[in-house]
Write a protein that holds these residues in place. Structure first.
Motif, mmCIF file in Angstrom:
data_model
loop_
_atom_site.group_PDB
_atom_site.id
_atom_site.type_symbol
_atom_site.label_atom_id
_atom_site.label_comp_id
_atom_site.label_asym_id
_atom_site.label_seq_id
_atom_site.Cartn_x
_atom_site.Cartn_y
_atom_site.Cartn_z
ATOM 1 N N ALA A 177 -21.120 2.040 61.795
ATOM 2 C CA ALA A 177 -20.404 3.752 62.256
ATOM 3 C C ALA A 177 -19.935 4.690 63.387
ATOM 4 O O ALA A 177 -19.515 5.644 63.509
ATOM 5 N N ARG A 178 -20.795 4.006 64.499
ATOM 6 C CA ARG A 178 -21.440 4.888 65.746
ATOM 7 C C ARG A 178 -20.479 3.946 66.517
ATOM 8 O O ARG A 178 -19.901 5.211 67.567
ATOM 9 N N HIS A 179 -19.977 3.006 66.995
ATOM 10 C CA HIS A 179 -19.437 2.933 67.637
ATOM 11 C C HIS A 179 -17.883 1.661 67.369
ATOM 12 O O HIS A 179 -17.326 1.270 68.241
ATOM 13 N N GLY A 180 -17.889 2.044 65.765
ATOM 14 C CA GLY A 180 -16.477 1.043 64.720
ATOM 15 C C GLY A 180 -15.050 1.330 65.771
ATOM 16 O O GLY A 180 -14.691 0.489 66.451
ATOM 17 N N GLY A 181 -15.195 2.427 66.632
ATOM 18 C CA GLY A 181 -13.569 2.618 67.266
ATOM 19 C C GLY A 181 -13.427 2.314 68.291
ATOM 20 O O GLY A 181 -12.952 1.145 68.457
ATOM 21 N N LYS A 182 -14.480 1.928 69.042
ATOM 22 C CA LYS A 182 -14.784 1.060 70.156
ATOM 23 C C LYS A 182 -14.776 -0.194 70.118
ATOM 24 O O LYS A 182 -13.889 -0.873 70.983
ATOM 25 N N ALA A 183 -15.333 -0.840 68.634
ATOM 26 C CA ALA A 183 -15.218 -2.199 69.054
ATOM 27 C C ALA A 183 -13.979 -2.882 68.962
ATOM 28 O O ALA A 183 -13.737 -3.954 68.650
ATOM 29 N N VAL A 184 -13.258 -1.869 67.166
ATOM 30 C CA VAL A 184 -12.455 -2.117 66.617
ATOM 31 C C VAL A 184 -10.704 -2.165 68.218
ATOM 32 O O VAL A 184 -10.542 -3.775 68.319
ATOM 33 N N PHE A 185 -10.779 -1.301 68.972
ATOM 34 C CA PHE A 185 -10.224 -1.075 69.834
ATOM 35 C C PHE A 185 -10.457 -2.722 71.544
ATOM 36 O O PHE A 185 -9.704 -3.583 71.503
ATOM 37 N N MET A 197 -13.181 2.363 57.391
ATOM 38 C CA MET A 197 -13.150 3.060 58.494
ATOM 39 C C MET A 197 -11.552 3.791 58.080
ATOM 40 O O MET A 197 -10.937 3.083 57.582
ATOM 41 N N PRO A 198 -11.427 4.965 58.742
ATOM 42 C CA PRO A 198 -10.276 4.750 57.770
ATOM 43 C C PRO A 198 -8.660 4.321 58.251
ATOM 44 O O PRO A 198 -8.837 4.300 59.629
ATOM 45 N N PHE A 199 -8.121 4.146 57.475
ATOM 46 C CA PHE A 199 -6.996 3.536 57.894
ATOM 47 C C PHE A 199 -6.568 3.519 58.919
ATOM 48 O O PHE A 199 -5.957 2.905 60.015
ATOM 49 N N GLY A 200 -6.186 4.911 58.820
ATOM 50 C CA GLY A 200 -4.528 5.545 60.031
ATOM 51 C C GLY A 200 -5.572 4.793 61.467
ATOM 52 O O GLY A 200 -5.066 4.309 62.356
ATOM 53 N N ARG A 201 -6.963 5.206 61.422
ATOM 54 C CA ARG A 201 -7.627 5.529 62.470
ATOM 55 C C ARG A 201 -7.963 3.701 63.221
ATOM 56 O O ARG A 201 -7.904 2.923 64.661
ATOM 57 N N PHE A 202 -8.095 2.760 62.091
ATOM 58 C CA PHE A 202 -7.811 1.498 62.054
ATOM 59 C C PHE A 202 -6.475 1.140 62.688
ATOM 60 O O PHE A 202 -6.841 0.405 63.646
ATOM 61 N N LEU A 203 -5.226 1.470 61.975
ATOM 62 C CA LEU A 203 -4.149 1.119 62.686
ATOM 63 C C LEU A 203 -3.676 1.373 64.085
ATOM 64 O O LEU A 203 -3.821 0.874 64.496
ATOM 65 N N LEU A 204 -4.300 2.397 64.276
ATOM 66 C CA LEU A 204 -4.193 2.555 65.903
ATOM 67 C C LEU A 204 -4.729 2.459 66.542
ATOM 68 O O LEU A 204 -4.606 2.000 67.791
ATOM 69 N N TYR A 205 -6.195 2.372 66.410
ATOM 70 C CA TYR A 205 -6.814 1.240 67.561
ATOM 71 C C TYR A 205 -6.939 -0.050 67.262
ATOM 72 O O TYR A 205 -6.658 -1.004 68.600
ATOM 73 N N THR A 206 -5.873 -0.483 66.647
ATOM 74 C CA THR A 206 -5.297 -2.400 66.257
ATOM 75 C C THR A 206 -4.024 -2.061 67.125
ATOM 76 O O THR A 206 -4.002 -3.499 67.903
ATOM 77 N N ALA A 207 -3.707 -1.005 66.966
ATOM 78 C CA ALA A 207 -2.233 -1.317 68.007
ATOM 79 C C ALA A 207 -2.332 -1.193 68.990
ATOM 80 O O ALA A 207 -2.455 -1.872 70.186
ATOM 81 N N ALA A 208 -2.928 -0.349 69.604
ATOM 82 C CA ALA A 208 -3.920 -0.340 70.847
ATOM 83 C C ALA A 208 -4.171 -1.756 71.835
ATOM 84 O O ALA A 208 -3.706 -1.876 72.776
ATOM 85 N N GLY A 209 -5.078 -1.967 70.765
ATOM 86 C CA GLY A 209 -5.606 -3.027 71.996
ATOM 87 C C GLY A 209 -4.850 -3.999 71.739
ATOM 88 O O GLY A 209 -5.147 -5.231 72.515
ATOM 89 N N SER A 210 -4.638 -4.314 70.338
ATOM 90 C CA SER A 210 -3.561 -5.272 70.555
ATOM 91 C C SER A 210 -1.875 -5.509 71.686
ATOM 92 O O SER A 210 -2.483 -6.545 72.379
ATOM 93 N N PRO A 270 -15.534 -5.714 59.616
ATOM 94 C CA PRO A 270 -16.142 -4.535 59.133
ATOM 95 C C PRO A 270 -15.936 -3.405 58.857
ATOM 96 O O PRO A 270 -16.683 -2.364 58.477
ATOM 97 N N ALA A 271 -15.216 -3.257 59.521
ATOM 98 C CA ALA A 271 -13.630 -2.061 59.658
ATOM 99 C C ALA A 271 -13.935 -1.781 58.279
ATOM 100 O O ALA A 271 -13.785 -0.594 57.466
ATOM 101 N N GLY A 272 -13.328 -2.834 56.741
ATOM 102 C CA GLY A 272 -12.639 -2.521 55.881
ATOM 103 C C GLY A 272 -14.315 -2.678 54.896
ATOM 104 O O GLY A 272 -14.069 -1.518 54.150
ATOM 105 N N VAL A 273 -14.751 -2.623 55.392
ATOM 106 C CA VAL A 273 -16.289 -3.335 54.762
ATOM 107 C C VAL A 273 -16.924 -2.182 55.454
ATOM 108 O O VAL A 273 -16.944 -1.025 53.980
#
Length: 189
Positions: free
Chosen positions: A95-103, A124-137, A118-121
């Motif tokens: 909850a505290r570090h999810g964005g950094k963890a995904v990115f 995490m807001p789906f749009g943020r998840f997609l943004l962090y995933t796309a950037a890191g990927s 864990p992002a799904g469990v």
């Protein structure tokens, strides 16, 4: 790559999220090599491989969301040596570090496939998840695709270096798991 082109690269990279033994570290340099040969452009290789990464991660996210927090907590409590308090601490950390963890997780072998759960469990807001995933990927994919593009016919050299990095990650996971088990057995003993 030559027969399936960019969509084929997207499919194979997307499957890496669903079946981690299918290493993107092997597919991405091959996509770069294909781009260097003119099968498709370098920009197209980056677009398709990143699209594949995001699509595969989104499927795993949705599986985590279907599983849900409460069911996952109950399942975690059934794993030998794991307590529900371990799950609660992990959920609070996410909850505290999810964005950094995904990115950042998108750039670490093994973890890159698992971080979507864990992002799904934890919903995490789906749009943020997609943004962090796309950037890191995109960062991860760019390194490997450009390496394959620059190395040309020697693109397979990248896999040797990537394999070393994977071994380091696996070794760290084994050590961490061993320490966890040793501490838990000692505390419960």
């Amino acid at each position: 790559m030559e027969s399936l082109g960019g969509p084929g690269a997207a499919l194979v990279v997307g499957l890496d999220n669903l079946f981690p033994p299918l290493p993107s570290e092997l597919v991405l340099p091959l996509a770069g090599f294909a781009a260097g040969r003119g099968t498709f452009g370098l920009g197209a290789a980056l677009f398709w491989t990143t699209l594949g990464s995001v699509a595969g991660a989104a499927i795993v996210y949705l599986l985590g969301a279907l599983l849900g927090h409460d069911r996952t907590r109950r399942l975690a409590g059934r794993i030998p040596l794991v307590r529900t308090s371990d799950f609660d601490r992990t959920a609070a950390w996410f909850a505290r570090h999810g964005g950094k963890a995904v990115f950042l997780g998108r750039m670490v072998p093994v973890f890159r496939s698992l971080v979507s759960v864990p992002a799904g469990v934890e919903r995490m807001p789906f749009g943020r998840f997609l943004l962090y995933t796309a950037a890191g990927s995109l960062i991860w994919n760019t390194g490997f695709v450009v390496a394959g593009y620059l190395l040309g016919a020697n693109w397979a050299v990248v896999e040797r270096y990537a394999a070393f990095f994977q071994y380091v990650v696996f070794a760290a996971l084994i050590v961490a798991l061993g320490l966890f088990v040793a501490r838990r057995v000692k505390a419960d003993g």
